[in-house]
Design a protein around this motif. Structure first.
Motif, mmCIF file in Angstrom:
data_model
loop_
_atom_site.group_PDB
_atom_site.id
_atom_site.type_symbol
_atom_site.label_atom_id
_atom_site.label_comp_id
_atom_site.label_asym_id
_atom_site.label_seq_id
_atom_site.Cartn_x
_atom_site.Cartn_y
_atom_site.Cartn_z
ATOM 1 N N MET A 1 -9.160 5.602 -3.863
ATOM 2 C CA MET A 1 -8.685 4.498 -3.048
ATOM 3 C C MET A 1 -9.842 3.807 -2.354
ATOM 4 S SD MET A 1 -6.387 4.607 0.459
ATOM 5 C CE MET A 1 -7.841 5.080 1.428
ATOM 6 N N ASP A 2 -9.911 2.478 -2.433
ATOM 7 C CA ASP A 2 -10.899 1.717 -1.680
ATOM 8 C C ASP A 2 -10.395 1.566 -0.258
ATOM 9 O OD1 ASP A 2 -12.541 1.396 -3.861
ATOM 10 O OD2 ASP A 2 -11.527 -0.447 -4.514
ATOM 11 N N PHE A 3 -11.175 2.066 0.680
ATOM 12 C CA PHE A 3 -10.755 2.023 2.083
ATOM 13 C C PHE A 3 -11.178 0.690 2.692
ATOM 14 C CE2 PHE A 3 -11.311 2.723 6.606
ATOM 15 C CZ PHE A 3 -10.128 3.369 6.943
ATOM 16 N N GLU A 4 -10.212 -0.160 3.009
ATOM 17 C CA GLU A 4 -10.479 -1.452 3.633
ATOM 18 C C GLU A 4 -10.111 -1.370 5.102
ATOM 19 O OE1 GLU A 4 -12.010 -3.827 2.242
ATOM 20 O OE2 GLU A 4 -12.003 -3.047 0.185
ATOM 21 N N LEU A 5 -11.122 -1.355 5.953
ATOM 22 C CA LEU A 5 -10.895 -1.146 7.382
ATOM 23 C C LEU A 5 -9.956 -2.198 7.975
ATOM 24 C CD1 LEU A 5 -11.478 0.383 9.989
ATOM 25 C CD2 LEU A 5 -13.522 -1.034 10.287
ATOM 26 N N ASP A 6 -10.166 -3.462 7.642
ATOM 27 C CA ASP A 6 -9.343 -4.521 8.222
ATOM 28 C C ASP A 6 -7.855 -4.318 7.903
ATOM 29 O OD1 ASP A 6 -11.531 -5.714 9.308
ATOM 30 O OD2 ASP A 6 -11.788 -7.202 7.711
ATOM 31 N N GLU A 7 -7.572 -3.894 6.676
ATOM 32 C CA GLU A 7 -6.177 -3.676 6.293
ATOM 33 C C GLU A 7 -5.562 -2.522 7.079
ATOM 34 O OE1 GLU A 7 -5.912 -3.165 2.107
ATOM 35 O OE2 GLU A 7 -6.728 -5.156 1.622
ATOM 36 N N TRP A 8 -6.348 -1.476 7.298
ATOM 37 C CA TRP A 8 -5.824 -0.333 8.038
ATOM 38 C C TRP A 8 -5.703 -0.631 9.525
ATOM 39 C CZ3 TRP A 8 -2.965 3.005 5.947
ATOM 40 C CH2 TRP A 8 -3.154 3.382 4.616
ATOM 41 N N LEU A 9 -6.556 -1.508 10.030
ATOM 42 C CA LEU A 9 -6.407 -1.914 11.426
ATOM 43 C C LEU A 9 -5.110 -2.705 11.617
ATOM 44 C CD1 LEU A 9 -10.069 -2.923 12.356
ATOM 45 C CD2 LEU A 9 -8.774 -0.956 13.220
ATOM 46 N N GLU A 10 -4.759 -3.509 10.619
ATOM 47 C CA GLU A 10 -3.485 -4.238 10.684
ATOM 48 C C GLU A 10 -2.315 -3.265 10.652
ATOM 49 O OE1 GLU A 10 -3.326 -7.089 7.560
ATOM 50 O OE2 GLU A 10 -5.010 -8.287 8.309
ATOM 51 N N TYR A 11 -2.421 -2.242 9.801
ATOM 52 C CA TYR A 11 -1.356 -1.246 9.741
ATOM 53 C C TYR A 11 -1.273 -0.480 11.057
ATOM 54 C CZ TYR A 11 1.411 2.767 8.365
ATOM 55 O OH TYR A 11 2.380 3.743 8.310
ATOM 56 N N THR A 52 -5.824 9.182 0.196
ATOM 57 C CA THR A 52 -4.726 8.372 -0.306
ATOM 58 C C THR A 52 -4.100 7.577 0.831
ATOM 59 O OG1 THR A 52 -3.072 10.092 0.087
ATOM 60 C CG2 THR A 52 -4.245 10.128 -2.031
ATOM 61 N N PRO A 53 -3.441 6.452 0.515
ATOM 62 C CA PRO A 53 -2.769 5.672 1.556
ATOM 63 C C PRO A 53 -1.759 6.504 2.342
ATOM 64 C CG PRO A 53 -2.949 4.376 -0.445
ATOM 65 C CD PRO A 53 -3.397 5.766 -0.799
ATOM 66 N N ALA A 54 -1.035 7.381 1.654
ATOM 67 C CA ALA A 54 -0.030 8.212 2.326
ATOM 68 C C ALA A 54 -0.674 9.116 3.367
ATOM 69 C CB ALA A 54 0.728 9.049 1.301
ATOM 70 N N TYR A 55 -1.857 9.652 3.032
ATOM 71 C CA TYR A 55 -2.572 10.527 3.963
ATOM 72 C C TYR A 55 -2.986 9.752 5.213
ATOM 73 C CZ TYR A 55 -6.321 13.300 6.012
ATOM 74 O OH TYR A 55 -7.110 13.988 6.892
ATOM 75 N N VAL A 56 -3.551 8.569 5.036
ATOM 76 C CA VAL A 56 -4.029 7.783 6.171
ATOM 77 C C VAL A 56 -2.854 7.338 7.039
ATOM 78 C CG1 VAL A 56 -5.323 5.740 6.888
ATOM 79 C CG2 VAL A 56 -6.035 7.011 4.855
ATOM 80 N N LYS A 57 -1.759 6.942 6.398
ATOM 81 C CA LYS A 57 -0.580 6.524 7.159
ATOM 82 C C LYS A 57 -0.062 7.668 8.019
ATOM 83 C CE LYS A 57 1.166 2.876 4.101
ATOM 84 N NZ LYS A 57 2.301 2.432 3.231
#
Length: 204
Positions: A1-11, A52-57
């Motif tokens: 997974m490419d980790f995009e900080l801006d996208e995760w900050l929005e989440y 994975t996205p699920a892990y970060v969420k």
């Protein structure tokens, strides 16, 4: 997974909003700041480990939940309208045993002097309750929070009994002290920050 900080900050902002709705009185921006700091400081680790996205969420939701529980746990101490619960006591005990009483939150409308004083009072109250526990209960709490041991089935039962004993003792003392100091004109109106509902956050 490419980790995009801006996208995760929005989440993280969406997560903060959801938890702020569930934990009335806790500011969305405060929750978001807690999440954003974690994302920024651990950005390189998240990139390298390709989480994975699920892990970060799930990690963000857990951080938000723990932050809100910590905020609410402290406010329980300052309002006689609420009783201690096992969840709030676990948060407070972990902070005291791990030497982090300074991270206990104090109502935002408190003066700087009272913030220091109230933080010390809360730390002393929990410490006193811990000291009154049987040695076996104290030992299991330290094994869980200080040493970080994985508890066996029997040890988990002892842990639950220790927490329940703390809850009972703290609530008994709180009610006794409230009754002792309460009299005509002695009640104070709760601030919005202190009047928190006993709710559970729903995962975003």
């Amino acid at each position: 997974m490419d980790f995009e900080l801006d996208e995760w900050l929005e989440y993280a902002e969406r997560v903060a909003g959801a938890f702020a709705k569930s934990f009335y009185g806790i500011d969305k921006d405060d929750i978001y700041q807690e999440l954003a700091v974690g994302l920024i400081t651990k950005e390189e680790v998240l990139r390298k480990n390709a989480r994975t996205p699920a892990y970060v969420k799930r990690a963000l939701q857990n951080v938000a939940h723990n932050y809100c529980m910590g905020e609410r746990a402290t406010h329980y101490f300052y309002s006689d309208q609420y009783d201690y619960t096992p969840d709030t006591v676990k948060v407070l005990v972990e902070k005291v045993l791990c030497g982090e009483p300074g991270k206990m939150s104090i109502p935002s409308d408190a003066s700087p002097e009272s913030q220091v004083e109230e933080g010390m009072i809360l730390n002393a109250e929990i410490s006193r309750a811990l000291d009154e526990l049987p040695e076996s209960y104290r030992a299991i709490l330290e094994a869980k929070y200080v040493i970080g041991e994985d508890l066996s089935t029997n040890e988990r039962k002892t842990f639950s009994r220790a927490i329940n004993r703390l809850v009972s003792n703290l609530n008994t003392r709180k009610k006794a002290e409230t009754k002792e100091h309460e009299g005509p004109g002695s009640r104070k109106a709760l601030t919005n920050a202190a009047a928190l509902y006993n709710t559970k956050a729903v995962a975003a």
